[in-house]
Design a protein around this motif. Sequence first.
Motif, PDB file in Angstrom:
ATOM      1  N   PRO A  53     -34.753  35.798  -3.787  1.00  0.00           N
ATOM      2  CA  PRO A  53     -35.309  36.117  -5.106  1.00  0.00           C
ATOM      3  C   PRO A  53     -34.308  36.883  -5.977  1.00  0.00           C
ATOM      4  O   PRO A  53     -33.466  37.625  -5.467  1.00  0.00           O
ATOM      5  N   VAL A  54     -34.425  36.704  -7.270  1.00  0.00           N
ATOM      6  CA  VAL A  54     -33.597  37.419  -8.239  1.00  0.00           C
ATOM      7  C   VAL A  54     -34.146  38.836  -8.380  1.00  0.00           C
ATOM      8  O   VAL A  54     -35.351  39.023  -8.531  1.00  0.00           O
ATOM      9  N   THR A  55     -33.256  39.836  -8.338  1.00  0.00           N
ATOM     10  CA  THR A  55     -33.711  41.213  -8.509  1.00  0.00           C
ATOM     11  C   THR A  55     -33.414  41.759  -9.899  1.00  0.00           C
ATOM     12  O   THR A  55     -34.228  42.460 -10.467  1.00  0.00           O
ATOM     13  N   LYS A  56     -32.239  41.440 -10.463  1.00  0.00           N
ATOM     14  CA  LYS A  56     -31.876  41.890 -11.809  1.00  0.00           C
ATOM     15  C   LYS A  56     -31.009  40.808 -12.445  1.00  0.00           C
ATOM     16  O   LYS A  56     -29.797  40.791 -12.273  1.00  0.00           O
ATOM     17  N   SER A  57     -31.665  39.907 -13.176  1.00  0.00           N
ATOM     18  CA  SER A  57     -30.938  38.760 -13.708  1.00  0.00           C
ATOM     19  C   SER A  57     -29.990  39.154 -14.831  1.00  0.00           C
ATOM     20  O   SER A  57     -30.243  40.071 -15.600  1.00  0.00           O
ATOM     21  N   GLY A  58     -28.884  38.430 -14.851  1.00  0.00           N
ATOM     22  CA  GLY A  58     -27.867  38.634 -15.881  1.00  0.00           C
ATOM     23  C   GLY A  58     -27.600  37.319 -16.591  1.00  0.00           C
ATOM     24  O   GLY A  58     -28.527  36.583 -16.915  1.00  0.00           O
ATOM     25  N   LYS A  59     -26.346  37.011 -16.772  1.00  0.00           N
ATOM     26  CA  LYS A  59     -25.944  35.807 -17.502  1.00  0.00           C
ATOM     27  C   LYS A  59     -26.296  34.539 -16.729  1.00  0.00           C
ATOM     28  O   LYS A  59     -26.373  34.541 -15.508  1.00  0.00           O
ATOM     29  N   ILE A  60     -26.491  33.468 -17.499  1.00  0.00           N
ATOM     30  CA  ILE A  60     -26.817  32.151 -16.926  1.00  0.00           C
ATOM     31  C   ILE A  60     -25.714  31.181 -17.327  1.00  0.00           C
ATOM     32  O   ILE A  60     -25.263  31.174 -18.475  1.00  0.00           O
ATOM     33  N   TYR A  61     -25.285  30.354 -16.378  1.00  0.00           N
ATOM     34  CA  TYR A  61     -24.250  29.368 -16.641  1.00  0.00           C
ATOM     35  C   TYR A  61     -24.713  28.033 -16.075  1.00  0.00           C
ATOM     36  O   TYR A  61     -25.162  27.974 -14.932  1.00  0.00           O
ATOM     37  N   LEU A  90     -31.096  26.653  -4.513  1.00  0.00           N
ATOM     38  CA  LEU A  90     -30.245  26.078  -3.465  1.00  0.00           C
ATOM     39  C   LEU A  90     -29.635  27.156  -2.582  1.00  0.00           C
ATOM     40  O   LEU A  90     -29.806  27.137  -1.373  1.00  0.00           O
ATOM     41  N   HIS A  91     -28.886  28.076  -3.217  1.00  0.00           N
ATOM     42  CA  HIS A  91     -28.112  29.061  -2.467  1.00  0.00           C
ATOM     43  C   HIS A  91     -27.996  30.347  -3.270  1.00  0.00           C
ATOM     44  O   HIS A  91     -28.326  30.403  -4.446  1.00  0.00           O
ATOM     45  N   PHE A  92     -27.429  31.327  -2.594  1.00  0.00           N
ATOM     46  CA  PHE A  92     -27.027  32.563  -3.249  1.00  0.00           C
ATOM     47  C   PHE A  92     -25.569  32.795  -2.900  1.00  0.00           C
ATOM     48  O   PHE A  92     -25.189  32.739  -1.728  1.00  0.00           O
ATOM     49  N   ILE A  93     -24.751  33.015  -3.920  1.00  0.00           N
ATOM     50  CA  ILE A  93     -23.350  33.366  -3.697  1.00  0.00           C
ATOM     51  C   ILE A  93     -23.278  34.891  -3.736  1.00  0.00           C
ATOM     52  O   ILE A  93     -23.384  35.493  -4.797  1.00  0.00           O
ATOM     53  N   LYS A  94     -23.153  35.489  -2.565  1.00  0.00           N
ATOM     54  CA  LYS A  94     -23.041  36.948  -2.481  1.00  0.00           C
ATOM     55  C   LYS A  94     -21.651  37.334  -2.973  1.00  0.00           C
ATOM     56  O   LYS A  94     -20.636  36.859  -2.447  1.00  0.00           O
ATOM     57  N   ALA A  95     -21.605  38.189  -4.005  1.00  0.00           N
ATOM     58  CA  ALA A  95     -20.342  38.663  -4.565  1.00  0.00           C
ATOM     59  C   ALA A  95     -20.580  40.064  -5.122  1.00  0.00           C
ATOM     60  O   ALA A  95     -20.824  40.228  -6.317  1.00  0.00           O
ATOM     61  N   PRO A  96     -20.553  41.088  -4.266  1.00  0.00           N
ATOM     62  CA  PRO A  96     -20.821  42.454  -4.719  1.00  0.00           C
ATOM     63  C   PRO A  96     -19.939  42.862  -5.897  1.00  0.00           C
ATOM     64  O   PRO A  96     -18.722  42.661  -5.868  1.00  0.00           O
ATOM     65  N   GLY A  97     -20.569  43.405  -6.931  1.00  0.00           N
ATOM     66  CA  GLY A  97     -19.844  43.827  -8.125  1.00  0.00           C
ATOM     67  C   GLY A  97     -19.683  42.746  -9.173  1.00  0.00           C
ATOM     68  O   GLY A  97     -19.151  42.999 -10.251  1.00  0.00           O
ATOM     69  N   ALA A  98     -20.152  41.529  -8.892  1.00  0.00           N
ATOM     70  CA  ALA A  98     -19.966  40.408  -9.823  1.00  0.00           C
ATOM     71  C   ALA A  98     -20.925  40.485 -11.006  1.00  0.00           C
ATOM     72  O   ALA A  98     -22.101  40.788 -10.849  1.00  0.00           O
ATOM     73  N   THR A  99     -20.401  40.201 -12.181  1.00  0.00           N
ATOM     74  CA  THR A  99     -21.214  40.217 -13.394  1.00  0.00           C
ATOM     75  C   THR A  99     -21.086  38.952 -14.236  1.00  0.00           C
ATOM     76  O   THR A  99     -21.885  38.739 -15.131  1.00  0.00           O
ATOM     77  N   ASP A 100     -20.095  38.128 -13.957  1.00  0.00           N
ATOM     78  CA  ASP A 100     -19.881  36.966 -14.815  1.00  0.00           C
ATOM     79  C   ASP A 100     -19.094  35.909 -14.053  1.00  0.00           C
ATOM     80  O   ASP A 100     -18.440  36.203 -13.047  1.00  0.00           O
ATOM     81  N   LEU A 101     -19.192  34.675 -14.544  1.00  0.00           N
ATOM     82  CA  LEU A 101     -18.387  33.591 -13.998  1.00  0.00           C
ATOM     83  C   LEU A 101     -18.085  32.579 -15.086  1.00  0.00           C
ATOM     84  O   LEU A 101     -18.731  32.571 -16.131  1.00  0.00           O
ATOM     85  N   ALA A 102     -17.096  31.776 -14.825  1.00  0.00           N
ATOM     86  CA  ALA A 102     -16.748  30.658 -15.697  1.00  0.00           C
ATOM     87  C   ALA A 102     -16.390  29.506 -14.778  1.00  0.00           C
ATOM     88  O   ALA A 102     -15.935  29.710 -13.646  1.00  0.00           O
ATOM     89  N   ILE A 103     -16.622  28.282 -15.263  1.00  0.00           N
ATOM     90  CA  ILE A 103     -16.344  27.105 -14.435  1.00  0.00           C
ATOM     91  C   ILE A 103     -15.515  26.114 -15.244  1.00  0.00           C
ATOM     92  O   ILE A 103     -15.820  25.834 -16.403  1.00  0.00           O
ATOM     93  N   ARG A 104     -14.487  25.612 -14.601  1.00  0.00           N
ATOM     94  CA  ARG A 104     -13.678  24.549 -15.196  1.00  0.00           C
ATOM     95  C   ARG A 104     -13.425  23.524 -14.113  1.00  0.00           C
ATOM     96  O   ARG A 104     -12.889  23.847 -13.051  1.00  0.00           O
TER      97      ARG A 104
END
Length: 164
Positions: A53-61, A90-104
């Motif tokens: 489950p999501v605990t504190k949602s942030g940005k969506i990509y 599907l999954h959870f990508i555990k990445a402590p301290g993560a706040t953002d991502l970009a995909i190319r």
Amino acid sequence: MKKIILPLLISFLFSSCWPTTDTGELVNQQQYKPVILERSVFENSIALQNSQPVTKSGKIYIKDDLMFVNDVNKGFHVYNYSDPKNPIRLHFIKAPGATDLAIRDNTIYINQAVDLVTTTYNSVTNKFIVTSRNKSVFPQKQAPNGLSGYVSENQIIIDWNLIK
């Protein structure tokens, strides 16, 4: 005259040292404690896990049929987004301290606290691989009240907890 000016000056100096509201009341400064990981643990902390489950949602990509939802300072929830009215966890990508991502293309760039991490993810084979890590690209995280924490060279602030 000096007896009047000196107390007024002292009162002014001390009153300007603490934040106050418009009515002159002292503002209750919230205090935070940093959540710290040693660099060796931090660098090995990214992992593909079962959905949760999501605990504190942030940005969506959204990329193709995948939706990534940041769980602030924890990682990213990955959804099958082929039917936007019914996204499937599907999954959870555990990445402590993560706040953002970009995909190319098939490369995912993750802002993980102070580092910029490059990964690949194949939704068909469920392969998730960290391909590179650029260390100390970003400054240490600040507390929500704007204060900084001081840590040793091999420590990373991944979050802040409110002291109650």
